[in-house]
Design a protein around this motif. Structure first.
Motif, PDB file in Angstrom:
ATOM      1  N   UNK A  70       0.839  -1.522  -0.124  1.00  0.00           N
ATOM      2  CA  UNK A  70       0.194   0.154  -0.084  1.00  0.00           C
ATOM      3  C   UNK A  70       0.572   1.408  -0.321  1.00  0.00           C
ATOM      4  N   UNK A  71       2.003   1.526  -0.309  1.00  0.00           N
ATOM      5  CA  UNK A  71       2.953   2.101  -0.433  1.00  0.00           C
ATOM      6  C   UNK A  71       3.464   2.838   0.713  1.00  0.00           C
ATOM      7  N   UNK A  72       3.430   2.069   1.878  1.00  0.00           N
ATOM      8  CA  UNK A  72       3.321   2.408   3.218  1.00  0.00           C
ATOM      9  C   UNK A  72       4.803   3.340   4.179  1.00  0.00           C
ATOM     10  N   UNK A  73       4.606   4.283   4.433  1.00  0.00           N
ATOM     11  CA  UNK A  73       5.935   4.174   5.421  1.00  0.00           C
ATOM     12  C   UNK A  73       5.989   4.703   7.177  1.00  0.00           C
ATOM     13  N   UNK A  74       6.478   3.651   7.928  1.00  0.00           N
ATOM     14  CA  UNK A  74       6.060   3.836   9.038  1.00  0.00           C
ATOM     15  C   UNK A  74       6.338   4.951   9.405  1.00  0.00           C
ATOM     16  N   UNK A  75       5.033   5.221  10.804  1.00  0.00           N
ATOM     17  CA  UNK A  75       5.126   6.260  11.077  1.00  0.00           C
ATOM     18  C   UNK A  75       4.715   7.951  10.535  1.00  0.00           C
ATOM     19  N   UNK A  76       4.333   7.100   9.075  1.00  0.00           N
ATOM     20  CA  UNK A  76       3.898   8.033   8.120  1.00  0.00           C
ATOM     21  C   UNK A  76       1.943   7.863   7.610  1.00  0.00           C
ATOM     22  N   UNK A  77       1.534   7.458   8.114  1.00  0.00           N
ATOM     23  CA  UNK A  77       0.607   7.029   7.875  1.00  0.00           C
ATOM     24  C   UNK A  77      -0.314   6.715   9.620  1.00  0.00           C
ATOM     25  N   UNK A  78      -1.546   6.693   9.244  1.00  0.00           N
ATOM     26  CA  UNK A  78      -2.901   7.238  10.230  1.00  0.00           C
ATOM     27  C   UNK A  78      -3.865   5.305   9.900  1.00  0.00           C
ATOM     28  N   UNK A  79      -4.456   4.456  11.000  1.00  0.00           N
ATOM     29  CA  UNK A  79      -4.719   3.620  11.007  1.00  0.00           C
ATOM     30  C   UNK A  79      -5.696   3.871  10.833  1.00  0.00           C
ATOM     31  N   UNK A  80      -7.241   3.961  10.517  1.00  0.00           N
ATOM     32  CA  UNK A  80      -8.750   3.723  10.946  1.00  0.00           C
ATOM     33  C   UNK A  80      -9.169   2.439  11.053  1.00  0.00           C
ATOM     34  N   UNK A  81     -10.798   1.903  11.469  1.00  0.00           N
ATOM     35  CA  UNK A  81     -11.214   0.865  11.810  1.00  0.00           C
ATOM     36  C   UNK A  81     -12.426   1.335  12.202  1.00  0.00           C
ATOM     37  N   UNK A  82     -13.413   0.929  11.836  1.00  0.00           N
ATOM     38  CA  UNK A  82     -15.047   1.048  11.765  1.00  0.00           C
ATOM     39  C   UNK A  82     -15.741   0.708  11.462  1.00  0.00           C
ATOM     40  N   UNK A  83     -16.840  -0.434  12.448  1.00  0.00           N
ATOM     41  CA  UNK A  83     -17.428  -1.455  11.874  1.00  0.00           C
ATOM     42  C   UNK A  83     -18.530  -1.726  12.518  1.00  0.00           C
ATOM     43  N   UNK A  84     -18.800  -0.627  14.356  1.00  0.00           N
ATOM     44  CA  UNK A  84     -19.542  -1.263  15.109  1.00  0.00           C
ATOM     45  C   UNK A  84     -21.154  -0.331  14.437  1.00  0.00           C
ATOM     46  N   UNK A  85     -22.038  -1.394  15.099  1.00  0.00           N
ATOM     47  CA  UNK A  85     -23.800  -0.910  14.645  1.00  0.00           C
ATOM     48  C   UNK A  85     -24.094   0.826  15.086  1.00  0.00           C
ATOM     49  N   UNK A  86     -22.984   0.858  16.204  1.00  0.00           N
ATOM     50  CA  UNK A  86     -23.923   2.420  16.588  1.00  0.00           C
ATOM     51  C   UNK A  86     -23.359   3.213  15.434  1.00  0.00           C
ATOM     52  N   UNK A  87     -22.349   3.267  15.187  1.00  0.00           N
ATOM     53  CA  UNK A  87     -21.888   4.084  13.440  1.00  0.00           C
ATOM     54  C   UNK A  87     -22.116   4.015  12.188  1.00  0.00           C
ATOM     55  N   UNK A  88     -22.019   2.815  12.371  1.00  0.00           N
ATOM     56  CA  UNK A  88     -21.696   1.698  10.122  1.00  0.00           C
ATOM     57  C   UNK A  88     -23.100   2.049   9.925  1.00  0.00           C
ATOM     58  N   UNK A  89     -24.060   1.595  10.927  1.00  0.00           N
ATOM     59  CA  UNK A  89     -25.691   1.130  10.860  1.00  0.00           C
ATOM     60  C   UNK A  89     -26.220   3.006  10.428  1.00  0.00           C
ATOM     61  N   UNK A  90     -26.084   4.108  11.115  1.00  0.00           N
ATOM     62  CA  UNK A  90     -26.152   5.305  11.333  1.00  0.00           C
ATOM     63  C   UNK A  90     -25.071   6.545   9.784  1.00  0.00           C
ATOM     64  N   UNK A  91     -26.018   6.589   8.571  1.00  0.00           N
ATOM     65  CA  UNK A  91     -25.540   7.073   7.801  1.00  0.00           C
ATOM     66  C   UNK A  91     -24.617   8.408   8.252  1.00  0.00           C
ATOM     67  N   UNK A  92     -25.393   8.935   9.351  1.00  0.00           N
ATOM     68  CA  UNK A  92     -25.063  10.760  10.141  1.00  0.00           C
ATOM     69  C   UNK A  92     -23.539   9.983   9.927  1.00  0.00           C
ATOM     70  N   UNK A  93     -23.430   9.239  11.262  1.00  0.00           N
ATOM     71  CA  UNK A  93     -22.250   9.047  12.108  1.00  0.00           C
ATOM     72  C   UNK A  93     -21.424   8.318  11.197  1.00  0.00           C
ATOM     73  N   UNK A  94     -21.497   7.530  10.646  1.00  0.00           N
ATOM     74  CA  UNK A  94     -20.723   7.083   9.744  1.00  0.00           C
ATOM     75  C   UNK A  94     -19.844   8.521   8.557  1.00  0.00           C
ATOM     76  N   UNK A  95     -20.961   9.333   8.347  1.00  0.00           N
ATOM     77  CA  UNK A  95     -20.477  10.290   7.151  1.00  0.00           C
ATOM     78  C   UNK A  95     -19.755  11.479   8.145  1.00  0.00           C
ATOM     79  N   UNK A  96     -19.723  11.368   9.070  1.00  0.00           N
ATOM     80  CA  UNK A  96     -18.950  11.995  10.675  1.00  0.00           C
ATOM     81  C   UNK A  96     -18.136  12.164  10.210  1.00  0.00           C
TER      82      UNK A  96
END
Length: 373
Positions: free
Chosen positions: A197-223
């Motif tokens: 993925x052409x990434x260098x250590x300490x030069x990127x951020x990782x995102x995970x999001x999967x919980x229903x409270x976030x991804x089942x709500x389009x406004x929360x997910x978009x925010x």
């Protein structure tokens, strides 16, 4: 393994359970303890299932119930009946469940109705948010269990405050420390995810999001996505988002416009994900397990929720709870970047699995020294 050799039956069904119970399976192997594994099939895609058994060199589960998806009630009900059939055949002394999933609830209910003891690994976690299905699951499992394996003293205190007898509670540390300790170097050696993925250590951020409270709500997910993207744009860090199948479905169903600053990629196997966590400058997540893993690895964490059942990560300075408002996400991330990363790991010394076997009378005696929190 034949039924008369089965001292422990381990019930699991999701990626976190596989990873966190892998050290217990290894400890059973090392101590020559008879065991069997029931896979409920709660996670049923290869990227969230089979590959983890392969990478962690675990034996194929003795029973795969292939329950699949469904409403919480229908999924849990189907699991209870299927687990009960296996337990009636095997008659184990102890049934181990881990965490807060529907598989945990089903395993606890099925076992507690039969003549076998229940052990809850990672007992005592509390978000105090009863709107979360996970909170209901973990509370039920704790009160059904004969053995409560609390990862920290704080978790044990919550259990005592709920009136659970102290003789049922053992502070073991968290088995995720065992797993991360065992596999971190292997991930560094074998994973090619950074190059891919052409990434260098300490030069990127990782995102995970999967919980229903976030991804089942389009406004929360978009925010949530806007906030992470705004931080990326201001800081200049790349953000990579390995998308859980559930979240991918919601992005498509809600026609969510993912900002250009957030790079979507496929879900990662355990070694690749561990490598991403250990080399990221910052982790954004709504996962309880990722909060723990980031803390253990020394990677600052920003939690995209309104609460956490891992307060120890906040207490040592490893984690910030910010919700999903963009301004709060940006502020929390900036603060996290300015915080020293030499905090003390609150989750133990990497011998939690041995303590669990010892507590049920099936393993070598292990001192509680080294268990922090």
């Amino acid at each position: 393994m034949s039924a008369d050799e089965t001292a422990i039956t381990i019930v699991l069904g999701t990626r976190p359970e596989i990873i966190k119970l892998a050290p217990v399976i290894d400890a059973c192997e090392q101590s020559d303890v008879g065991y069997s594994v029931i896979h409920t099939g709660q996670h049923y895609s290869d990227e969230l299932d089979t590959v983890f058994f392969d990478q962690l060199e675990l034996p194929t589960p003795d029973h795969n119930l292939a329950i699949g998806s469904g409403s919480h009630s229908s999924q849990t009900g189907a699991m209870i009946g299927a687990i009960e059939e296996v337990l009636l055949d095997e008659s184990p002394d102890v049934v181990l469940v881990q965490g807060d999933t529907n598989s945990v609830l089903a395993g606890s209910v099925a076992a507690s109705k039969l003549d076998c003891e229940v052990g809850h690994v990672e007992a005592g976690l509390r978000s105090f948010d009863r709107s979360m299905p996970e909170e209901i699951n973990r509370v039920f499992a704790d009160h059904a269990a004969d053995h409560l394996f609390a990862p920290t003293e704080q978790a044990a205190q919550y259990l005592r405050e709920e009136g659970i007898p102290v003789e049922r509670i053992t502070v073991t540390g968290n088995t995720i420390v065992d797993a991360v300790t065992c596999y971190r170097d292997l991930a560094a050696e074998k994973s090619r995810v950074l190059d891919s993925h052409d990434l260098s250590p300490d030069e990127f951020c990782l995102l995970t999001a999967h919980r229903a409270e976030n991804v089942d709500d389009p406004e929360r997910f978009s925010s949530l996505l806007r906030g992470v993207a705004e931080f990326a744009a201001r800081s200049g860090f790349d953000v990579i988002y390995p998308v859980h199948p559930r979240a991918r479905d919601r992005i498509d169903a809600f026609d969510i416009d993912v900002p250009d600053e957030v790079r979507l990629t496929e879900a990662q196997d355990f070694l690749d994900f561990l490598r991403l966590e250990s080399t990221a400058r910052l982790v954004f997540t709504d996962s309880g397990g990722v909060q723990e893993e980031a803390c253990i690895l020394g990677t600052p964490c920003v939690t995209l929720r309104d609460n956490t059942e891992r307060p120890e990560t906040v207490a040592v300075g490893a984690n910030r709870i910010v919700g999903v408002e963009p301004a709060e996400i940006v502020a929390g991330a900036r603060e996290a970047l300015d915080t020293p990363t030499d905090w003390e790991n609150p989750f133990g010394d990497g011998r939690s699995a041995e303590r669990i076997l010892d507590a049920v009378g099936l393993g070598p005696v292990v001192s509680v020294e080294g268990v922090t929190g």
